[in-house]
Design an enzyme around this catalytic site. Structure first.
Site, PDB file in Angstrom:
ATOM      1  N   SER A   8       4.204  -7.101   4.104  1.00  0.00           N
ATOM      2  CA  SER A   8       2.868  -7.031   3.510  1.00  0.00           C
ATOM      3  C   SER A   8       2.987  -7.064   1.989  1.00  0.00           C
ATOM      4  O   SER A   8       3.560  -6.156   1.374  1.00  0.00           O
ATOM      5  CB  SER A   8       2.176  -5.742   3.959  1.00  0.00           C
ATOM      6  OG  SER A   8       0.988  -5.584   3.214  1.00  0.00           O
ATOM      7  N   HIS A  33       2.133 -11.280   5.211  1.00  0.00           N
ATOM      8  CA  HIS A  33       0.864 -10.602   5.487  1.00  0.00           C
ATOM      9  C   HIS A  33       0.155 -10.326   4.157  1.00  0.00           C
ATOM     10  O   HIS A  33       0.743  -9.779   3.235  1.00  0.00           O
ATOM     11  CB  HIS A  33       1.173  -9.301   6.232  1.00  0.00           C
ATOM     12  CG  HIS A  33      -0.006  -8.536   6.722  1.00  0.00           C
ATOM     13  ND1 HIS A  33      -0.655  -8.835   7.894  1.00  0.00           N
ATOM     14  CD2 HIS A  33      -0.663  -7.477   6.193  1.00  0.00           C
ATOM     15  CE1 HIS A  33      -1.651  -7.970   8.084  1.00  0.00           C
ATOM     16  NE2 HIS A  33      -1.685  -7.146   7.050  1.00  0.00           N
ATOM     17  N   ASP A  35      -3.259  -8.644   2.417  1.00  0.00           N
ATOM     18  CA  ASP A  35      -4.347  -7.689   2.654  1.00  0.00           C
ATOM     19  C   ASP A  35      -5.455  -7.845   1.622  1.00  0.00           C
ATOM     20  O   ASP A  35      -5.274  -7.475   0.465  1.00  0.00           O
ATOM     21  CB  ASP A  35      -3.797  -6.260   2.562  1.00  0.00           C
ATOM     22  CG  ASP A  35      -2.882  -5.930   3.723  1.00  0.00           C
ATOM     23  OD1 ASP A  35      -3.336  -6.005   4.870  1.00  0.00           O
ATOM     24  OD2 ASP A  35      -1.713  -5.604   3.459  1.00  0.00           O
ATOM     25  N   MET A  37      -9.031  -6.579   0.380  1.00  0.00           N
ATOM     26  CA  MET A  37      -9.918  -5.399   0.507  1.00  0.00           C
ATOM     27  C   MET A  37     -11.069  -5.516  -0.472  1.00  0.00           C
ATOM     28  O   MET A  37     -10.887  -6.030  -1.580  1.00  0.00           O
ATOM     29  CB  MET A  37      -9.135  -4.121   0.181  1.00  0.00           C
ATOM     30  CG  MET A  37      -7.894  -3.920   1.007  1.00  0.00           C
ATOM     31  SD  MET A  37      -7.047  -2.417   0.492  1.00  0.00           S
ATOM     32  CE  MET A  37      -5.533  -2.562   1.438  1.00  0.00           C
ATOM     33  N   HIS A  66      -5.330 -10.747   6.331  1.00  0.00           N
ATOM     34  CA  HIS A  66      -6.007  -9.605   6.947  1.00  0.00           C
ATOM     35  C   HIS A  66      -7.173  -9.214   6.047  1.00  0.00           C
ATOM     36  O   HIS A  66      -6.973  -8.675   4.967  1.00  0.00           O
ATOM     37  CB  HIS A  66      -4.979  -8.466   7.072  1.00  0.00           C
ATOM     38  CG  HIS A  66      -5.521  -7.173   7.592  1.00  0.00           C
ATOM     39  ND1 HIS A  66      -4.819  -5.988   7.511  1.00  0.00           N
ATOM     40  CD2 HIS A  66      -6.687  -6.874   8.227  1.00  0.00           C
ATOM     41  CE1 HIS A  66      -5.531  -5.015   8.053  1.00  0.00           C
ATOM     42  NE2 HIS A  66      -6.667  -5.519   8.483  1.00  0.00           N
ATOM     43  N   MET A  68     -10.045  -6.963   5.078  1.00  0.00           N
ATOM     44  CA  MET A  68     -10.662  -5.640   5.235  1.00  0.00           C
ATOM     45  C   MET A  68     -11.920  -5.641   4.386  1.00  0.00           C
ATOM     46  O   MET A  68     -12.004  -4.990   3.337  1.00  0.00           O
ATOM     47  CB  MET A  68      -9.675  -4.561   4.778  1.00  0.00           C
ATOM     48  CG  MET A  68      -8.611  -4.279   5.809  1.00  0.00           C
ATOM     49  SD  MET A  68      -7.174  -3.476   5.102  1.00  0.00           S
ATOM     50  CE  MET A  68      -6.287  -4.908   4.540  1.00  0.00           C
ATOM     51  N   MET A 137      -4.396  -1.403  13.959  1.00  0.00           N
ATOM     52  CA  MET A 137      -4.076  -0.607  12.775  1.00  0.00           C
ATOM     53  C   MET A 137      -3.431   0.700  13.224  1.00  0.00           C
ATOM     54  O   MET A 137      -4.018   1.440  14.021  1.00  0.00           O
ATOM     55  CB  MET A 137      -5.342  -0.299  11.962  1.00  0.00           C
ATOM     56  CG  MET A 137      -5.952  -1.477  11.237  1.00  0.00           C
ATOM     57  SD  MET A 137      -4.823  -2.428  10.213  1.00  0.00           S
ATOM     58  CE  MET A 137      -4.190  -1.194   9.077  1.00  0.00           C
ATOM     59  N   GLY A 142      -6.651   0.429   4.165  1.00  0.00           N
ATOM     60  CA  GLY A 142      -7.050   0.644   2.779  1.00  0.00           C
ATOM     61  C   GLY A 142      -5.885   0.899   1.836  1.00  0.00           C
ATOM     62  O   GLY A 142      -5.978   0.585   0.652  1.00  0.00           O
ATOM     63  N   PHE A 143      -4.799   1.411   2.369  1.00  0.00           N
ATOM     64  CA  PHE A 143      -3.671   1.762   1.503  1.00  0.00           C
ATOM     65  C   PHE A 143      -2.346   1.518   2.216  1.00  0.00           C
ATOM     66  O   PHE A 143      -2.264   1.699   3.427  1.00  0.00           O
ATOM     67  CB  PHE A 143      -3.733   3.243   1.098  1.00  0.00           C
ATOM     68  CG  PHE A 143      -5.024   3.596   0.406  1.00  0.00           C
ATOM     69  CD1 PHE A 143      -5.150   3.432  -0.968  1.00  0.00           C
ATOM     70  CD2 PHE A 143      -6.115   4.056   1.134  1.00  0.00           C
ATOM     71  CE1 PHE A 143      -6.349   3.728  -1.601  1.00  0.00           C
ATOM     72  CE2 PHE A 143      -7.319   4.362   0.508  1.00  0.00           C
ATOM     73  CZ  PHE A 143      -7.437   4.190  -0.863  1.00  0.00           C
ATOM     74  N   GLY A 144      -1.347   1.163   1.418  1.00  0.00           N
ATOM     75  CA  GLY A 144       0.008   1.093   1.949  1.00  0.00           C
ATOM     76  C   GLY A 144       0.638   2.481   1.887  1.00  0.00           C
ATOM     77  O   GLY A 144       0.082   3.413   1.297  1.00  0.00           O
ATOM     78  N   GLY A 145       1.791   2.603   2.502  1.00  0.00           N
ATOM     79  CA  GLY A 145       2.573   3.828   2.380  1.00  0.00           C
ATOM     80  C   GLY A 145       2.008   5.044   3.081  1.00  0.00           C
ATOM     81  O   GLY A 145       2.386   6.164   2.750  1.00  0.00           O
ATOM     82  N   ASP A 175       0.148  -2.777  12.335  1.00  0.00           N
ATOM     83  CA  ASP A 175       0.136  -2.717  10.868  1.00  0.00           C
ATOM     84  C   ASP A 175      -0.075  -1.283  10.393  1.00  0.00           C
ATOM     85  O   ASP A 175      -1.120  -0.687  10.675  1.00  0.00           O
ATOM     86  CB  ASP A 175      -1.029  -3.620  10.395  1.00  0.00           C
ATOM     87  CG  ASP A 175      -1.140  -3.746   8.893  1.00  0.00           C
ATOM     88  OD1 ASP A 175      -0.272  -3.248   8.173  1.00  0.00           O
ATOM     89  OD2 ASP A 175      -2.137  -4.386   8.457  1.00  0.00           O
ATOM     90  N   GLY A 176       0.917  -0.775   9.648  1.00  0.00           N
ATOM     91  CA  GLY A 176       0.769   0.537   9.029  1.00  0.00           C
ATOM     92  C   GLY A 176       1.859   1.513   9.425  1.00  0.00           C
ATOM     93  O   GLY A 176       2.027   1.811  10.608  1.00  0.00           O
ATOM     94  N   GLY A 177       2.619   1.968   8.432  1.00  0.00           N
ATOM     95  CA  GLY A 177       3.633   2.988   8.692  1.00  0.00           C
ATOM     96  C   GLY A 177       4.803   2.511   9.534  1.00  0.00           C
ATOM     97  O   GLY A 177       5.486   3.322  10.173  1.00  0.00           O
ATOM     98  N   GLY A 197       4.997  -2.880   4.843  1.00  0.00           N
ATOM     99  CA  GLY A 197       4.791  -2.973   3.398  1.00  0.00           C
ATOM    100  C   GLY A 197       5.835  -2.184   2.648  1.00  0.00           C
ATOM    101  O   GLY A 197       6.886  -2.698   2.265  1.00  0.00           O
TER     102      GLY A 197
END
Ligand code: DX5
Ligand code: ZN
Length: 216
Positions: A8, A33, A35, A37, A66, A68, A137, A142-145, A175-177, A197
């Site tokens: 990402s 990927h 993102d 937003m 993606h 958002m 998701m 809305g946020f990485g990390g 997607d995410g974590g 990401g």
């Protein structure tokens, strides 16, 4: 099918985007990927069309966009013009999802639908046959990390069951974590594509990290 890895770009150093894209080109990553937003659908603003247009000519791999944003149907042609291979819209952002999916496909792009962590799989029952992929998701968008939401593993397995039961070729992206540990469990549960990401771009050796994710 061997699983795919989609780094990402949100987690890259924005002062050195070309280097990030070239790293992805040279790595074992399958897609990039991206993102987008809008500060309305999610409580953050990332980047938009100028960045997609800047990246596309340098990128040698499919661009996985993606969105958002609210009312993503307004931007289908703009996303297609930016060189995207696939466009994913949020279930929660589309009142007329069937129409939006059809309009995305008419441009030649793959059409994907994304579910927020709280949105049940069963809501896909009457649209899944029309989409090429579902993006789950595993954090609130809305946020990485952010920290991985555990429930996503079981949710992936239930989505896989739905796809198998219907005999569909639909792919599952998560997607995410994502890291080695969560990634492994998601693949076991039936994920086909892992987005990562921070785990890739904050790694001291991003290409090696991609290779390790690909070898999971
Ligand atoms: C979050 C984005 C993700 C994000 C993932 O809203 O959709 O693609 O970049 O970042 P990590 O892998 O750091 O959770
Ligand atoms: Zn994303």
């Amino acid at each position: 099918m061997k699983h795919k890895i989609a780094p990402s770009l949100l987690a890259a150093d924005f002062m050195h985007l070309r280097q990030a894209v070239e790293m992805v080109n040279d790595s074992d990553a399958d897609w990039l990927h991206m993102d987008v937003m809008d500060g309305v659908f999610v409580p953050n603003i990332s980047f938009g069309f100028p960045v997609l247009h800047a990246v596309a000519p340098v990128l040698k791999k499919p661009m996985d966009v993606h969105l958002m944003i609210v009312e993503p149907q307004k931007f289908i042609d703009r996303v297609a013009e930016s060189g995207a291979y696939m466009m994913t819209v949020h279930y929660e952002a589309c009142t007329h999802l069937h129409r939006t999916v059809a309009a995305i496909k008419e441009t030649g792009m793959k059409a994907w639908v994304t579910l927020n962590p709280h949105t049940p799989i069963r809501l896909l029952e009457d649209i899944i046959q029309d989409v090429d992929m579902v993006l789950l998701m595993s954090v609130n968008p809305g946020f990485g990390g952010q920290r991985f939401i555990e429930h996503s593993v079981e949710k992936t397995a239930r989505l896989k069951d739905m796809i198998t039961r219907k005999g569909l070729p639909t792919l599952i992206e998560v997607d995410g974590g994502v890291n080695m540990e969560t990634g492994k469990r998601l693949l076991t549960a039936g994920a086909d594509i892992l987005v990562a990401g921070d785990f890739i771009f904050k790694s001291p050796h991003p290409m090696q990290t991609i290779k390790e994710l690909k070898a999971l």
